[in-house]
Scaffold this motif. Structure first.
Motif, PDB file in Angstrom:
ATOM      1  N   ASN A  50      -7.875  -8.743 -24.807  1.00 37.37           N
ATOM      2  CA  ASN A  50      -8.640  -9.927 -24.410  1.00 37.37           C
ATOM      3  C   ASN A  50      -8.291 -10.411 -23.010  1.00 37.37           C
ATOM      4  OD1 ASN A  50      -9.072 -10.084 -27.490  1.00 37.37           O
ATOM      5  ND2 ASN A  50     -10.475 -11.577 -26.591  1.00 37.37           N
ATOM      6  N   ARG A  51      -7.102 -10.095 -22.566  1.00 38.12           N
ATOM      7  CA  ARG A  51      -6.767 -10.482 -21.194  1.00 38.12           C
ATOM      8  C   ARG A  51      -7.635  -9.719 -20.218  1.00 38.12           C
ATOM      9  NH1 ARG A  51      -0.615 -11.803 -19.795  1.00 38.12           N
ATOM     10  NH2 ARG A  51      -1.676 -12.150 -17.814  1.00 38.12           N
ATOM     11  N   GLY A  52      -8.132  -8.590 -20.669  1.00 40.77           N
ATOM     12  CA  GLY A  52      -9.052  -7.822 -19.843  1.00 40.77           C
ATOM     13  C   GLY A  52     -10.337  -8.584 -19.553  1.00 40.77           C
ATOM     14  N   ASN A  53     -10.645  -9.585 -20.377  1.00 37.89           N
ATOM     15  CA  ASN A  53     -11.832 -10.401 -20.121  1.00 37.89           C
ATOM     16  C   ASN A  53     -11.706 -11.157 -18.807  1.00 37.89           C
ATOM     17  OD1 ASN A  53     -12.911  -9.601 -22.526  1.00 37.89           O
ATOM     18  ND2 ASN A  53     -12.292 -11.427 -23.651  1.00 37.89           N
ATOM     19  N   ASP A  54     -10.517 -11.736 -18.613  1.00 41.95           N
ATOM     20  CA  ASP A  54     -10.314 -12.545 -17.420  1.00 41.95           C
ATOM     21  C   ASP A  54      -9.790 -11.726 -16.244  1.00 41.95           C
ATOM     22  OD1 ASP A  54     -11.062 -14.775 -18.881  1.00 41.95           O
ATOM     23  OD2 ASP A  54      -9.015 -15.094 -19.598  1.00 41.95           O
ATOM     24  N   GLU A  55      -9.024 -10.693 -16.585  1.00 39.05           N
ATOM     25  CA  GLU A  55      -8.433  -9.883 -15.519  1.00 39.05           C
ATOM     26  C   GLU A  55      -8.932  -8.449 -15.644  1.00 39.05           C
ATOM     27  OE1 GLU A  55      -4.094 -10.525 -15.184  1.00 39.05           O
ATOM     28  OE2 GLU A  55      -4.405 -12.124 -16.648  1.00 39.05           O
ATOM     29  N   PRO A  56      -9.984  -8.129 -14.924  1.00 36.75           N
ATOM     30  CA  PRO A  56     -10.588  -6.796 -15.039  1.00 36.75           C
ATOM     31  C   PRO A  56      -9.581  -5.674 -14.828  1.00 36.75           C
ATOM     32  CG  PRO A  56     -11.967  -8.244 -13.715  1.00 36.75           C
ATOM     33  CD  PRO A  56     -10.705  -8.997 -13.989  1.00 36.75           C
ATOM     34  N   GLY A  57      -8.539  -5.934 -14.079  1.00 31.94           N
ATOM     35  CA  GLY A  57      -7.535  -4.906 -13.827  1.00 31.94           C
ATOM     36  C   GLY A  57      -6.784  -4.494 -15.081  1.00 31.94           C
ATOM     37  N   LEU A  58      -6.903  -5.280 -16.127  1.00 33.22           N
ATOM     38  CA  LEU A  58      -6.196  -4.949 -17.369  1.00 33.22           C
ATOM     39  C   LEU A  58      -7.086  -4.223 -18.372  1.00 33.22           C
ATOM     40  CD1 LEU A  58      -3.970  -8.102 -18.020  1.00 33.22           C
ATOM     41  CD2 LEU A  58      -3.257  -5.806 -17.339  1.00 33.22           C
ATOM     42  N   ARG A  59      -8.336  -4.028 -18.018  1.00 27.87           N
ATOM     43  CA  ARG A  59      -9.200  -3.288 -18.945  1.00 27.87           C
ATOM     44  C   ARG A  59      -8.755  -1.839 -18.996  1.00 27.87           C
ATOM     45  NH1 ARG A  59     -14.763  -6.045 -16.783  1.00 27.87           N
ATOM     46  NH2 ARG A  59     -13.995  -8.162 -17.156  1.00 27.87           N
ATOM     47  N   PHE A  60      -8.935  -1.269 -20.148  1.00 26.11           N
ATOM     48  CA  PHE A  60      -8.459   0.108 -20.325  1.00 26.11           C
ATOM     49  C   PHE A  60      -9.302   1.084 -19.521  1.00 26.11           C
ATOM     50  CE2 PHE A  60      -6.793  -2.136 -23.988  1.00 26.11           C
ATOM     51  CZ  PHE A  60      -5.483  -1.695 -23.988  1.00 26.11           C
ATOM     52  N   LEU A  61     -10.592   0.810 -19.521  1.00 29.84           N
ATOM     53  CA  LEU A  61     -11.499   1.702 -18.806  1.00 29.84           C
ATOM     54  C   LEU A  61     -11.737   1.131 -17.416  1.00 29.84           C
ATOM     55  CD1 LEU A  61     -13.092   4.262 -19.187  1.00 29.84           C
ATOM     56  CD2 LEU A  61     -14.913   2.942 -20.271  1.00 29.84           C
ATOM     57  N   GLN A  62     -11.271   1.817 -16.404  1.00 30.39           N
ATOM     58  CA  GLN A  62     -11.423   1.358 -15.030  1.00 30.39           C
ATOM     59  C   GLN A  62     -12.531   2.155 -14.353  1.00 30.39           C
ATOM     60  OE1 GLN A  62      -9.658  -1.196 -13.390  1.00 30.39           O
ATOM     61  NE2 GLN A  62      -8.985  -1.696 -15.483  1.00 30.39           N
ATOM     62  N   GLU A  63     -13.606   1.459 -14.122  1.00 28.18           N
ATOM     63  CA  GLU A  63     -14.790   2.085 -13.520  1.00 28.18           C
ATOM     64  C   GLU A  63     -14.416   2.845 -12.240  1.00 28.18           C
ATOM     65  OE1 GLU A  63     -18.938   2.298 -14.442  1.00 28.18           O
ATOM     66  OE2 GLU A  63     -17.556   0.827 -15.265  1.00 28.18           O
TER      67      GLU A  63
END
Length: 581
Positions: free
Chosen positions: A532-545
RNA sequence: GCACCCAUAGCUCAGCUGGAUAGAGCGCUGCCCUCCGAAGGCAGAGGCCUCAGGUUCGAAUCCUGAUGGGUGCACCA
């Protein structure tokens, strides 16, 4: 791979080196030196109590030992900092490569990550369920079945050679009662009115057994006396009940290695042999027991009996093994059964009983201690009551009317996975609430769902990655550049993963599989949090475009979480769902 | 009367075999979806760890006792 024990080894080696250099006296016992995760992550990655434990025996101040130890440890490439804190704690920070190594180990070892050699291949027998073959299993048995089965799997995971065993109580008077009850159902099948007298089993699960009897015998038994059919019907009925029980257990995902028949002990000299063994040790005698203090039974009278001197092995009173009519008490075949387990070469025995058999523990331990001369351990685990609820209302059941809630009712309604996990969300000796409505709820309020959801999310993001053309096989992920991980939120998850081997180890030592369930919940929680932190911090999303390399390193972490959840659920006997839509 | 188990937030419970400022969930208050699954997450309030002694550098954890619950207590399994 167990990072905590690795670092502990390092600490112990360093302490030994300090002895070599004369900084510590010889002959210290390092057994109590522990390396554990600190309560507060701000303290560091790991903490050791070495200085405090050794201060007294070494005759030194804890802080002095800690300082010296810190200096030496800091020189090791794996340790980036070692700080003395509080009364003498040593807080360690580890090189990031070690944490990355945890993820790599999970990916390389897969479901075996966390396996240990604690059991050292020793043979342990776990006896559980062991319900009387007089009817279907009910909820209480279900808890024992789930607990025993998960315990057996846990022990297997930590390196024991495990046998799962069920003791069939097919030798006592209750089997006669069963046979008589079935006979009435047989009469019913023949068109007569059944007479279910007081004391017989009224449950209609015996109706098909009666019908099957008619198939086999026609009406030929109707005009015969009990002496002509009792034995046949005992066998017929217990076989039918055991078929039922086996089927129920299978529906719950429980498969025994051994079904051991009490009856097989009779008439074969095996009970006699077990008792003789005790007699050789001087533990069998004729005597009269004191009446129980307090409440005096109505019909109590002094009576000379054949007794087992269980008090010599820790029991409160000696126990009768023979009835006044010369027959064995129920305790005698139990002694013989455990004698048999001992002679089959087990190093450790575990019995799982319902809490209502608590009064039976000491005498059983006494028997095993006596029979094995203290060489074989017996641990008895008691499972407490299951309280049934439905939508917040107590769910009453009446055994007398024969309409108790069966294992099959529960499994058919809520499924084996939910049943198993939920029954392990409580310590075995704590009472358990089981609400039919709530355990099926698919929300974070339901721990089963919550854990499975974490697993499903990993599977989901891995599918997404595959769609994006990113290679996500375990081998590829294991070779990914894990140096790209390092954010606090990611490190928190990695640290939790690193605890798995340690958790399994302590759970195995305590014979407490519920700890696995709690751990999985915590791991899932850390993962959801990161997600859920990936919601606010895109850098924490697992899939990095547009950044396959970073994506792979993050996928490696996600996949590791799934691997450990899957392994943990495997111990509990719960399926890891890949999708939950 | 004796034995075993239990007592931790309003409720349901963890607490890694003696460690640092005792943790979750529910419930309560307030937030977060043009975003890989919001069936999720974040933050806040809430505690003399039943009581009294003891062991020690240090106790929710080990020992003793008390109190309050549960279970079991001769030829039933």
């Amino acid at each position: 791979m167990n990072l905590f024990s690795d670092i502990r080894d390092l600490v112990i080696d360093t302490l030994a080196a300090m002895q070599g250099a004369g900084e510590l006296p010889e002959g210290l016992d390092f057994a109590n030196v522990a390396v554990e995760p600190p309560r507060d992550p701000a303290h560091g990655d790991m903490a050791t109590n070495a200085a405090m434990v050794l201060a007294k025996p070494a005759g030194l101040k804890p802080r002095d030992i800690a300082e010296a130890l810190a200096t030496r440890l800091a020189a090791d490439a794996r340790i980036t900092s070692a700080e003395v804190a509080g009364p003498g704690f040593l807080n360690l920070r580890l090189d990031a490569g070690l944490w990355q190594g945890v993820v790599r180990a999970v990916l390389a070892e897969g479901a075996d990550f966390g396996r240990s050699t604690l059991g050292a291949g020793k043979r342990v027998n776990v006896e559980y369920v062991s319900a009387n073959p007089t009817g279907p299993l009910h909820v209480g048995h279900t808890r024992g079945a789930v607990f025993g089965d998960a315990l057996a799997s846990l022990l297997d995971f930590v390196g024991y050679d495990v046998t799962r065993e069920y003791y069939i109580n097919d030798g006592g008077a209750q089997v006669d009662t069963l046979a008589r009850s079935v006979f009435e159902r047989y009469r019913e099948a023949c068109g007569l009115e059944p007479e279910i007298a007081e004391g017989l089993y009224p449950g209609d699960y015996l109706v098909p057994v009666g019908a099957a009897l008619k198939e086999k015998y026609g009406e030929s038994l109707l005009d015969k006396g009990e002496e002509d059919w009792l034995e046949d019907l005992r066998d017929f009925a217990t076989d039918a009940m055991m078929d039922l029980i086996r089927t129920d257990l299978k529906a719950l995902g429980v498969e025994m290695d051994v079904f051991y028949s009490e009856k097989s002990l009779y008439g074969t000299g095996r009970i006699e042999a077990a008792i003789e063994s005790l007699r050789d040790k001087g533990l069998i005698y004729r005597g009269t027991l004191e009446p129980p203090k307090g409440k005096m039974p109505e019909d109590w009278e002094p009576r000379e009996q054949t007794l087992f001197r269980s008090t010599a092995h820790g029991d409160d009173v000696d126990r009768p093994i023979m009835k006044s009519d010369g027959g064995w008490t129920y305790f005698a075949p139990d002694i013989a059964y455990h004698y048999d387990k001992i002679s089959r070469g087990f190093d450790a025995l575990i019995d799982v009983f319902g809490a209502d058999h608590g009064g039976y523990v000491k005498r059983m331990k006494a028997a095993v201690s006596a029979l094995s001369d203290g060489k074989v351990s017996l641990d008895v685990k008691l499972t407490q009551l299951v309280k049934l609820w439905k939508n917040g209302e107590p769910f009453k059941m009446s055994k007398r009317a024969g309409n108790f809630v069966t294992l099959r009712d529960v499994v058919d309604q809520v499924g084996a996975d939910v049943t198993r996990f939920h029954m392990l969300t409580r310590k075995n000796d704590a009472p358990l609430d089981f609400d039919f409505a709530r355990v099926m709820e698919q929300s974070k309020d339901n721990p089963v769902f919550y854990v499975q959801y974490a697993h499903a999310r990993v599977c989901s993001v891995l599918r997404k990655a595959a769609e994006a053309g990113i290679e996500c096989g375990d081998a590829t992920l294991g070779a990914a550049d894990l140096g790209r991980l390092g954010h606090d939120a990611e490190m928190t998850v990695i640290r939790k993963l690193a605890e798995w081997p340690r958790l399994v180890d302590t759970a195995g030592r305590a014979n407490e599989p519920h700890r696995v369930a709690f751990y999985l919940y915590e791991l899932a929680s850390e993962f959801h949090s990161l997600w859920n932190r990936g919601n606010d911090e895109p850098g924490l999303r697992f899939l990095q475009e547009g950044d396959p390399a970073t994506s792979q390193s993050k996928m490696a972490l996600a996949r590791s979480v799934a691997v450990v959840i899957s392994a943990g659920l495997g111990i509990l006997g719960v399926t890891p769902a890949e999708e939950m839509r």
